[in-house]
Design an enzyme around this catalytic site. Structure first.
Site, PDB file in Angstrom:
ATOM      1  N   HIS A 143       0.574  -1.098   0.273  1.00  0.00           N
ATOM      2  CA  HIS A 143      -0.177   0.215   0.174  1.00  0.00           C
ATOM      3  C   HIS A 143       1.107   0.841  -0.194  1.00  0.00           C
ATOM      4  O   HIS A 143       0.599   1.957  -0.924  1.00  0.00           O
ATOM      5  CB  HIS A 143      -0.653  -0.126   1.263  1.00  0.00           C
ATOM      6  CG  HIS A 143      -1.937   1.083   1.328  1.00  0.00           C
ATOM      7  ND1 HIS A 143      -3.429   1.383   1.129  1.00  0.00           N
ATOM      8  CD2 HIS A 143      -1.300   2.824   1.946  1.00  0.00           C
ATOM      9  CE1 HIS A 143      -3.399   2.524   1.072  1.00  0.00           C
ATOM     10  NE2 HIS A 143      -2.380   3.215   1.864  1.00  0.00           N
ATOM     11  N   GLU A 144       2.272   1.852   0.945  1.00  0.00           N
ATOM     12  CA  GLU A 144       2.544   2.541   0.965  1.00  0.00           C
ATOM     13  C   GLU A 144       3.366   2.945  -0.749  1.00  0.00           C
ATOM     14  O   GLU A 144       3.737   3.670  -0.842  1.00  0.00           O
ATOM     15  CB  GLU A 144       3.219   2.356   2.344  1.00  0.00           C
ATOM     16  CG  GLU A 144       2.314   1.972   3.547  1.00  0.00           C
ATOM     17  CD  GLU A 144       1.661   3.408   3.906  1.00  0.00           C
ATOM     18  OE1 GLU A 144       2.361   4.164   2.618  1.00  0.00           O
ATOM     19  OE2 GLU A 144       0.411   3.295   4.589  1.00  0.00           O
ATOM     20  N   HIS A 147       1.744   4.049  -2.693  1.00  0.00           N
ATOM     21  CA  HIS A 147       1.796   5.779  -2.935  1.00  0.00           C
ATOM     22  C   HIS A 147       2.359   6.776  -3.498  1.00  0.00           C
ATOM     23  O   HIS A 147       2.519   7.407  -4.463  1.00  0.00           O
ATOM     24  CB  HIS A 147       1.551   6.040  -1.202  1.00  0.00           C
ATOM     25  CG  HIS A 147       0.051   5.611  -0.630  1.00  0.00           C
ATOM     26  ND1 HIS A 147      -0.841   6.775  -1.268  1.00  0.00           N
ATOM     27  CD2 HIS A 147      -0.513   5.643   0.851  1.00  0.00           C
ATOM     28  CE1 HIS A 147      -1.960   6.810  -0.579  1.00  0.00           C
ATOM     29  NE2 HIS A 147      -1.772   5.625   0.464  1.00  0.00           N
ATOM     30  N   GLU A 226      -6.272   6.312  -1.373  1.00  0.00           N
ATOM     31  CA  GLU A 226      -6.397   5.477  -0.288  1.00  0.00           C
ATOM     32  C   GLU A 226      -6.719   4.643  -0.886  1.00  0.00           C
ATOM     33  O   GLU A 226      -6.698   3.495  -0.843  1.00  0.00           O
ATOM     34  CB  GLU A 226      -7.058   5.510   1.377  1.00  0.00           C
ATOM     35  CG  GLU A 226      -6.370   6.374   2.671  1.00  0.00           C
ATOM     36  CD  GLU A 226      -4.931   6.464   2.186  1.00  0.00           C
ATOM     37  OE1 GLU A 226      -4.395   5.076   2.732  1.00  0.00           O
ATOM     38  OE2 GLU A 226      -4.516   7.324   2.343  1.00  0.00           O
TER      39      GLU A 226
END
Length: 298
Positions: A143-144, A147, A226
């Site tokens: 997820h990070e 980003h 998100e």
């Protein structure tokens, strides 16, 4: 689809930059008009403050954000498991290896920051290392890293810098008011009285509501990013259950103690566990149950 979204985020970076810059100048003009009897003085002050914040955040965003959140950079020898997970996810995402930081906090959470994939960093809490297994950690790091790959971190950096500039402008105006500043007119300066009153009202409303509007826009951008990062994480790991289980554990954890409030939107989940607002306008993140439902449909 994913590459189109990345390109869209790059365009949004430009739009956010222009939009926030205009808002900063308008609020500067309002502060100058109300408190210093000169809209132009306020605009100049706003431009200088915004330029300083932008230069600080863009040139040194990683160190600034990590410092605000009490994060410490680590090496492979310090925490080999999380180091290798970050390394693996970066390799799959085809981006340079980000720096890795640890936040000494028992609550499980993580975030990414930086100005581009070339100078990005990922931070995780000690709590997330203790409570999540490898598959769940891969989901979170995926997820990070997403980003970073999707250029969300640049958008966050710009929004954070200009929001800070707006807060500083309003703070300067209010301090000037309490210290005896403020707009003054001579008794014989009554020409255009009606227009004067209207302009004063508009300026005061802008000073009051400008920061609120900025916060709402910043948080809306954060919530939308998100969902994209969740989907991109699954693309990297090929394992939606890892992220689902991670979000479930994070959602029932205690609030963080070391997180900086201005960085809350950067985290994978709200670090302060604030109650959700009716219209979600002031929520830093979309509801975790909604995120899990979307992941379950993949």
């Amino acid at each position: 689809m994913l590459y189109q979204q990345i390109a869209s985020n790059k365009r949004k970076t430009v739009y956010v930059m222009i939009g926030f810059a205009i808002l900063v100048l308008f609020i500067g003009a309002a502060v100058g008009y109300v408190f210093y009897d000169s809209a132009m003085a306020g605009i100049i002050m706003a431009a200088v403050i915004a330029a300083i914040y932008m230069a600080m955040m863009i040139a040194n965003s990683t160190n600034v954000v990590m410092g605000m959140n009490h994060a410490t950079e680590i090496s492979e020898a310090d925490h080999p498991e999380i180091w290798h997970i970050v390394e693996d996810m970066a390799l799959v995402a085809n981006i340079p290896m980000p720096k890795v930081y640890i936040v000494n906090d028992a609550s499980p959470n993580a975030f990414a920051t930086g100005n581009s994939p070339k100078n990005a960093a990922v931070a995780v809490t000690t709590g997330i290392l203790e409570r999540l297994n490898r598959e769940e950690l891969e989901g979170v790091i995926g997820h990070e890293v997403s980003h970073i790959r999707n250029y969300d971190i640049r958008l966050s950096t710009i929004a954070l810098a200009l929001s800070s500039a707006i807060a500083m402008l309003v703070n300067i105006g209010m301090r000037s008011f309490w210290w005896g500043g403020g707009r003054r007119r001579n008794d014989n300066d009554n020409e255009g009285g009606s227009l004067e009153i209207v302009m004063m009202i508009i300026s005061i409303v802008l000073v009051i509501l400008g920061p609120i509007a900025t916060t709402i826009a910043q948080l809306a951008l954060s919530r939308n990013r998100e969902y994209l990062a969740d989907a991109s994480s699954v693309e990297l790991t090929r394992n939606p259950l890892g992220l689902i289980h991670a979000l479930q554990k994070i959602s029932v954890s205690e609030p963080m103690k070391e997180a900086d409030p201005s960085s809350a939107a950067l985290y994978i989940s709200d670090p302060f566990k604030k109650k959700r607002t009716m219209a979600h306008l002031f929520d830093t993140h979309p509801p975790i149950e909604d995120r899990i439902q979307r992941l379950e449909r993949m």
